[in-house]
Design an enzyme around this catalytic site. Structure first.
Site, PDB file in Angstrom:
ATOM      1  N   LYS A  35      48.096  44.621  49.234  1.00 38.39           N
ATOM      2  CA  LYS A  35      48.273  45.434  48.015  1.00 38.39           C
ATOM      3  C   LYS A  35      46.932  46.053  47.617  1.00 38.39           C
ATOM      4  O   LYS A  35      45.874  45.641  48.112  1.00 38.39           O
ATOM      5  CB  LYS A  35      48.832  44.560  46.897  1.00 38.39           C
ATOM      6  CG  LYS A  35      47.895  43.442  46.461  1.00 38.39           C
ATOM      7  CD  LYS A  35      48.583  42.487  45.502  1.00 38.39           C
ATOM      8  CE  LYS A  35      47.659  41.359  45.113  1.00 38.39           C
ATOM      9  NZ  LYS A  35      48.373  40.288  44.379  1.00 38.39           N
ATOM     10  N   ARG A 130      54.905  35.327  34.191  1.00 41.51           N
ATOM     11  CA  ARG A 130      54.690  36.746  34.448  1.00 41.51           C
ATOM     12  C   ARG A 130      55.993  37.263  35.061  1.00 41.51           C
ATOM     13  O   ARG A 130      56.833  37.788  34.370  1.00 41.51           O
ATOM     14  CB  ARG A 130      53.479  36.891  35.371  1.00 41.51           C
ATOM     15  CG  ARG A 130      52.553  38.010  35.004  1.00 41.51           C
ATOM     16  CD  ARG A 130      51.306  38.001  35.864  1.00 41.51           C
ATOM     17  NE  ARG A 130      51.565  37.742  37.278  1.00 41.51           N
ATOM     18  CZ  ARG A 130      50.675  37.826  38.244  1.00 41.51           C
ATOM     19  NH1 ARG A 130      49.433  38.172  37.954  1.00 41.51           N
ATOM     20  NH2 ARG A 130      50.983  37.574  39.485  1.00 41.51           N
ATOM     21  N   TYR A 266      17.013  53.809  32.227  1.00 40.00           N
ATOM     22  CA  TYR A 266      17.531  54.049  30.872  1.00 40.00           C
ATOM     23  C   TYR A 266      17.241  52.861  29.968  1.00 40.00           C
ATOM     24  O   TYR A 266      17.466  51.703  30.332  1.00 40.00           O
ATOM     25  CB  TYR A 266      19.037  54.285  30.911  1.00 40.00           C
ATOM     26  CG  TYR A 266      19.415  55.620  31.508  1.00 40.00           C
ATOM     27  CD1 TYR A 266      19.084  56.808  30.855  1.00 40.00           C
ATOM     28  CD2 TYR A 266      20.099  55.695  32.714  1.00 40.00           C
ATOM     29  CE1 TYR A 266      19.432  58.033  31.390  1.00 40.00           C
ATOM     30  CE2 TYR A 266      20.460  56.918  33.257  1.00 40.00           C
ATOM     31  CZ  TYR A 266      20.129  58.080  32.588  1.00 40.00           C
ATOM     32  OH  TYR A 266      20.466  59.286  33.118  1.00 40.00           O
ATOM     33  N   MET A 314      24.393  55.953  36.988  1.00 41.50           N
ATOM     34  CA  MET A 314      25.607  56.445  37.638  1.00 41.50           C
ATOM     35  C   MET A 314      25.449  56.514  39.156  1.00 41.50           C
ATOM     36  O   MET A 314      26.336  56.132  39.912  1.00 41.50           O
ATOM     37  CB  MET A 314      25.972  57.831  37.090  1.00 41.50           C
ATOM     38  CG  MET A 314      27.239  58.397  37.702  1.00 41.50           C
ATOM     39  SD  MET A 314      27.615  60.069  37.163  1.00 41.50           S
ATOM     40  CE  MET A 314      28.193  59.778  35.505  1.00 41.50           C
TER      41      MET A 314
HETATM   42  C1  PLP Z   1      48.075  39.095  45.189  1.00 40.20           C
HETATM   43  C2  PLP Z   1      49.052  38.052  45.482  1.00 40.20           C
HETATM   44  C3  PLP Z   1      48.727  36.997  46.351  1.00 40.20           C
HETATM   45  C4  PLP Z   1      47.350  36.810  46.927  1.00 40.20           C
HETATM   46  O1  PLP Z   1      46.530  36.210  45.979  1.00 40.20           O
HETATM   47  P1  PLP Z   1      44.999  35.851  46.330  1.00 40.20           P
HETATM   48  O2  PLP Z   1      44.514  35.164  45.117  1.00 40.20           O
HETATM   49  O3  PLP Z   1      44.316  37.165  46.538  1.00 40.20           O
HETATM   50  O4  PLP Z   1      45.020  35.032  47.541  1.00 40.20           O
HETATM   51  C5  PLP Z   1      49.721  36.089  46.651  1.00 40.20           C
HETATM   52  N1  PLP Z   1      50.946  36.199  46.121  1.00 40.20           N
HETATM   53  C6  PLP Z   1      51.288  37.182  45.266  1.00 40.20           C
HETATM   54  C7  PLP Z   1      52.666  37.231  44.708  1.00 40.20           C
HETATM   55  C8  PLP Z   1      50.362  38.141  44.921  1.00 40.20           C
HETATM   56  O5  PLP Z   1      50.694  39.118  44.075  1.00 40.20           O
END
Ligand code: PLP
Length: 374
Positions: A35, A130, A266, A314
């Site tokens: 992701k 969640r 800065y 920046m």
């Molecule tokens: C992002 C995610 C993971 C991975 O989590 P990490 O902490 O990066 O290992 C596993 N399961 C779900 C459902 C996630 O959204």
């Protein structure tokens, strides 16, 4: 010449870290979590290092398309499932597995016309609050799904909120176990922290159809695969045997010889305590280097550790060249990752100095930074 800043994605380190996840959960299959564009690494760049996984898990349909376009024929899982009915058509077309975490997603499936039934992952809210069905509603959701002709397989899933910390996983594991005890299907619970810290943990009883390890049938390691420790500073990537997978590097584009008492950048945050030389590095917050880090934050120049002095701008940062007298214009600074000669500066150190986690820095690598795989 383009501005001398780049991100290098280390293919072999990705493969190494993935093997590390497998070693921690030897009986489980491994989802490579890609992701957020492979945690900022770029799905296409990371793919060569991750293709040893058993499946790819992600959120966006366009990312799923990209994984299929790379030639991946194995499992692809949508971790938040479908957002609207026509997403199911994409799932049918690309053979995507998808999470089901609320009733409306079951309604959508029930109305979906397809000749190819879907494999789904039914998500339990085991305490994180969640996504997922509450324990009392879980078996009902499972029965609804199992009655649909659109569904031909249901795996059982939850997500752990405290695998990296002192609260641990015991309560959520018990909740998952109680809610799923009577149900068939593969199981998946473990993120990186659970895979590294808890996967070897044996359950005292092994109920029929139950799980005997948090590793279960599939583990879902994300951050560990990308070379960041899920429980830094308690343990570092070196402690876990992980390697950096993203290196942010830039050249020194100017040096300044400061007199004692002169100030840098800065607000003049840093004052030279004595005569000293500083280097100006072509990387700033617009490249994804966090602006909030204090003086003293580590930076590699060549293979030597030195420190940030003065506020992050920046497009530039300024570093103390006292420990690296040979450095000058054109010398390579590594802001995180691995120097060209292999010295490691873990992204977790910079994240910690910024009051955040490695996840955020790697995901926030700016699009203007050219990235390449090595
Ligand atoms: C992002 C995610 C993971 C991975 O989590 P990490 O902490 O990066 O290992 C596993 N399961 C779900 C459902 C996630 O959204």
């Amino acid at each position: 010449m383009p501005r001398p800043v780049e991100a290098v994605i280390h293919t072999e380190a990705l493969a190494h870290n993935l093997r590390r996840a497998r070693a921690a959960a030897p009986d489980a299959k491994v989802w490579a979590i890609v992701k957020a564009n492979a945690y900022g690494h770029g799905i296409e760049r990371a793919y060569a290092g991750l293709r040893g996984a058993d499946g790819f898990a992600l959120l966006d349909l366009d990312e799923a398309e990209r994984v299929r376009a790379l030639g991946w024929r194995g499992p692809v899982l949508l971790l938040e499932g479908c957002f609207e009915a026509r997403d199911l058509e994409t799932c049918s077309r690309l053979n995507l597995w998808h999470v089901v975490h609320h009733e409306a997603q079951i309604d959508m499936l029930a109305a979906h016309k397809t000749h190819t039934p879907h494999h789904v992952f039914l998500k339990l809210n085991s305490g994180m609050n969640r996504l997922g069905f509450r324990p009392a509603a879980y078996a009902h959701a499972w029965r609804r799904l199992s009655g649909l002709t659109q569904v031909d397989g249901i795996a059982l899933m939850t997500h752990l909120s405290d695998a990296d910390g002192p609260r641990g996983i015991t309560d959520q594991l018990a909740t998952f176990e109680a809610a799923t005890r009577e149900l068939p299907g593969e199981r998946t619970l473990a993120n990186s922290a659970a895979t590294l810290r808890h996967a070897a943990w044996q359950r005292p009883i092994s109920a029929p159809g139950g799980i005997d390890r948090v590793a279960a049938d599939w583990v879902r390691p994300g951050i560990m695969v990308y070379g960041s420790s899920p429980d830094f500073p308690e343990r570092s990537i070196a402690d876990w045997g992980l390697q950096p997978t993203m290196s942010l590097r830039a050249q020194i584009i100017a040096t300044q010889a400061l007199k004692a008492g002169e100030r840098v950048g800065y607000g003049g945050r840093f004052t030279a305590p004595r005569d000293m030389r500083i280097g100006v590095v072509a990387c700033g917050y617009a490249d994804g280097y966090p602006r909030v880090v204090p003086d003293g934050t580590p930076v590699l120049v060549g293979d030597l550790r030195t420190r940030l002095v003065g506020r992050v701008s920046m497009d530039m940062i300024t570093v103390d060249l006292t420990p690296v007298p040979d450095a000058g214009v054109g010398s390579v600074a590594t802001l995180w990752g691995r120097s060209p000669d292999g010295t490691v500066l873990a992204i977790d150190e910079i994240a910690h100095a910024a009051g955040t986690v490695g996840y955020e820095l790697m995901c926030a690598l700016a699009p203007r930074v050219p990235a390449r795989a090595d």
